[in-house]
Motif scaffolding. Structure first.
Motif, PDB file in Angstrom:
ATOM      1  N   ARG A  32       0.808  -1.226   0.000  1.00  0.00           N
ATOM      2  CA  ARG A  32       0.000   0.000   0.000  1.00  0.00           C
ATOM      3  C   ARG A  32       0.838   1.271   0.000  1.00  0.00           C
ATOM      4  NH1 ARG A  32      -3.644  -2.394   4.690  1.00  0.00           N
ATOM      5  NH2 ARG A  32      -5.156  -3.530   3.438  1.00  0.00           N
ATOM      6  N   GLN A  33       1.887   1.300   0.815  1.00  0.00           N
ATOM      7  CA  GLN A  33       2.601   2.555   1.048  1.00  0.00           C
ATOM      8  C   GLN A  33       4.094   2.498   0.741  1.00  0.00           C
ATOM      9  OE1 GLN A  33       1.665   2.739   5.185  1.00  0.00           O
ATOM     10  NE2 GLN A  33      -0.216   3.903   4.847  1.00  0.00           N
ATOM     11  N   MET A  34       4.595   1.349   0.354  1.00  0.00           N
ATOM     12  CA  MET A  34       6.036   1.159   0.130  1.00  0.00           C
ATOM     13  C   MET A  34       6.836   1.527   1.382  1.00  0.00           C
ATOM     14  SD  MET A  34       6.680  -0.198  -2.819  1.00  0.00           S
ATOM     15  CE  MET A  34       8.408   0.107  -3.074  1.00  0.00           C
ATOM     16  N   THR A 135      -7.434  -1.922  -5.980  1.00  0.00           N
ATOM     17  CA  THR A 135      -6.397  -1.380  -5.083  1.00  0.00           C
ATOM     18  C   THR A 135      -5.843  -0.078  -5.666  1.00  0.00           C
ATOM     19  OG1 THR A 135      -4.762  -2.763  -6.204  1.00  0.00           O
ATOM     20  CG2 THR A 135      -5.741  -3.658  -4.189  1.00  0.00           C
ATOM     21  N   PRO A 136      -6.698   0.929  -5.833  1.00  0.00           N
ATOM     22  CA  PRO A 136      -6.276   2.123  -6.573  1.00  0.00           C
ATOM     23  C   PRO A 136      -5.224   2.983  -5.887  1.00  0.00           C
ATOM     24  CG  PRO A 136      -8.419   2.495  -5.579  1.00  0.00           C
ATOM     25  CD  PRO A 136      -8.068   1.039  -5.342  1.00  0.00           C
ATOM     26  N   HIS A 137      -5.120   2.903  -4.601  1.00  0.00           N
ATOM     27  CA  HIS A 137      -4.203   3.790  -3.879  1.00  0.00           C
ATOM     28  C   HIS A 137      -2.904   3.105  -3.459  1.00  0.00           C
ATOM     29  CE1 HIS A 137      -7.335   6.755  -3.941  1.00  0.00           C
ATOM     30  NE2 HIS A 137      -8.165   5.897  -3.379  1.00  0.00           N
ATOM     31  N   TRP A 138      -2.641   1.914  -3.974  1.00  0.00           N
ATOM     32  CA  TRP A 138      -1.420   1.220  -3.604  1.00  0.00           C
ATOM     33  C   TRP A 138      -0.225   1.877  -4.296  1.00  0.00           C
ATOM     34  CZ3 TRP A 138      -1.926  -4.799  -3.131  1.00  0.00           C
ATOM     35  CH2 TRP A 138      -2.844  -5.091  -2.123  1.00  0.00           C
ATOM     36  N   THR A 139       0.668   2.374  -3.506  1.00  0.00           N
ATOM     37  CA  THR A 139       1.852   3.065  -4.010  1.00  0.00           C
ATOM     38  C   THR A 139       2.755   2.133  -4.802  1.00  0.00           C
ATOM     39  OG1 THR A 139       1.737   4.482  -2.071  1.00  0.00           O
ATOM     40  CG2 THR A 139       3.791   4.517  -3.290  1.00  0.00           C
ATOM     41  N   SER A 140       2.791   0.878  -4.457  1.00  0.00           N
ATOM     42  CA  SER A 140       3.732  -0.051  -5.107  1.00  0.00           C
ATOM     43  C   SER A 140       3.448  -0.224  -6.596  1.00  0.00           C
ATOM     44  CB  SER A 140       3.725  -1.413  -4.416  1.00  0.00           C
ATOM     45  OG  SER A 140       2.494  -2.078  -4.605  1.00  0.00           O
ATOM     46  N   TRP A 141       2.232   0.059  -7.039  1.00  0.00           N
ATOM     47  CA  TRP A 141       1.929  -0.081  -8.458  1.00  0.00           C
ATOM     48  C   TRP A 141       2.665   0.969  -9.285  1.00  0.00           C
ATOM     49  CZ3 TRP A 141       0.513  -4.566  -7.955  1.00  0.00           C
ATOM     50  CH2 TRP A 141      -0.654  -5.020  -7.344  1.00  0.00           C
ATOM     51  N   GLU A 142       2.959   2.106  -8.673  1.00  0.00           N
ATOM     52  CA  GLU A 142       3.521   3.238  -9.409  1.00  0.00           C
ATOM     53  C   GLU A 142       5.027   3.388  -9.247  1.00  0.00           C
ATOM     54  OE1 GLU A 142       1.360   4.573 -11.351  1.00  0.00           O
ATOM     55  OE2 GLU A 142      -0.309   3.555 -10.378  1.00  0.00           O
ATOM     56  N   GLN A 143       5.682   2.483  -8.587  1.00  0.00           N
ATOM     57  CA  GLN A 143       7.082   2.683  -8.226  1.00  0.00           C
ATOM     58  C   GLN A 143       8.096   2.253  -9.282  1.00  0.00           C
ATOM     59  OE1 GLN A 143       8.249   4.400  -5.486  1.00  0.00           O
ATOM     60  NE2 GLN A 143       6.083   4.924  -5.481  1.00  0.00           N
ATOM     61  N   GLY A 144       7.646   1.784 -10.412  1.00  0.00           N
ATOM     62  CA  GLY A 144       8.590   1.425 -11.471  1.00  0.00           C
ATOM     63  C   GLY A 144       9.510   0.290 -11.078  1.00  0.00           C
ATOM     64  N   LYS A 145      10.785   0.608 -10.869  1.00  0.00           N
ATOM     65  CA  LYS A 145      11.783  -0.422 -10.582  1.00  0.00           C
ATOM     66  C   LYS A 145      11.770  -0.870  -9.124  1.00  0.00           C
ATOM     67  CE  LYS A 145      14.944   0.975 -14.197  1.00  0.00           C
ATOM     68  NZ  LYS A 145      16.295   1.398 -14.531  1.00  0.00           N
ATOM     69  N   LEU A 146      11.159  -0.089  -8.246  1.00  0.00           N
ATOM     70  CA  LEU A 146      11.135  -0.462  -6.828  1.00  0.00           C
ATOM     71  C   LEU A 146      10.133  -1.579  -6.591  1.00  0.00           C
ATOM     72  CD1 LEU A 146      11.316   3.035  -5.102  1.00  0.00           C
ATOM     73  CD2 LEU A 146      13.181   1.431  -5.551  1.00  0.00           C
ATOM     74  N   PHE A 147      10.451  -2.421  -5.635  1.00  0.00           N
ATOM     75  CA  PHE A 147       9.591  -3.568  -5.311  1.00  0.00           C
ATOM     76  C   PHE A 147       9.339  -3.582  -3.805  1.00  0.00           C
ATOM     77  CE2 PHE A 147       9.527  -8.058  -3.869  1.00  0.00           C
ATOM     78  CZ  PHE A 147       8.296  -8.412  -4.404  1.00  0.00           C
TER      79      PHE A 147
END
Length: 169
Positions: A32-34, A135-147
């Motif tokens: 959710r928040q990385m 899960t529209p507000h999950w930050t992990s979807w938008e992080q590109g290379k970060l996991f």
């Protein structure tokens, strides 16, 4: 060759039900928040500190606490090099005492498999519109290379402790 599991059924019986919800909490928080909350790290550490006193012989208990300190120092070094996040390093340190020293190689192999699997699932799930809508507000979807490494860390610990439960069957 990897040896058989050294984690005893008794250890797993005590640790699993207390650690599993924390592992789920960490995985969801990271998705959710990385970020892995410090309170989750402290909770997992507290589970070991308190429960370990009753489950382990004193010498094993102290050696496992030493593992926490060693992994914490190593994690700070790795974090300072920018290779992993601070939350990941702290959670790995909190996980360390749960792993029987004789199982280190087995656990690293397990973690490697869980990491590959969770990474593949995360990358696949982020491309599914229905999952993104759910899960529209999950930050992990938008992080590109970060996991969100908490997924793999928590998953590996949960599976390891569950494997210990299977030794009592």
């Amino acid at each position: 060759m990897l040896s058989t599991l050294s984690l005893t059924f008794t250890e797993a019986l005590w640790f699993f039900p207390l650690a599993f919800p924390i592992c789920v909490w960490v995985a969801l928080s990271d998705l959710r928040q990385m970020r892995i909350p410090n309170v989750a790290v402290l909770a997992l550490t507290g589970v070991f500190v308190v429960t370990g006193l009753f489950v382990l012989p004193l010498d094993a208990y102290l050696w496992r606490l030493a593992a926490l300190a060693i992994v914490l120092v190593a994690g700070f070094i790795i974090t300072s090099l920018g290779l992993i996040g601070a939350g990941d390093a702290k959670f790995a340190a909190a996980m360390a005492p749960f792993i029987v020293p004789a199982d280190y190689l087995l656990f690293l192999a397990l973690f490697s498999l869980v990491l590959i699997g969770t990474y593949a699932m995360h990358q696949g799930a982020r491309r599914v519109p229905a999952v993104r809508r759910a899960t529209p507000h999950w930050t992990s979807w938008e992080q590109g290379k970060l996991f969100p490494m908490g997924v793999a860390l928590g998953g590996a610990l949960a599976i390891y402790l569950a494997m210990g439960l299977s030794t009592g069957l």
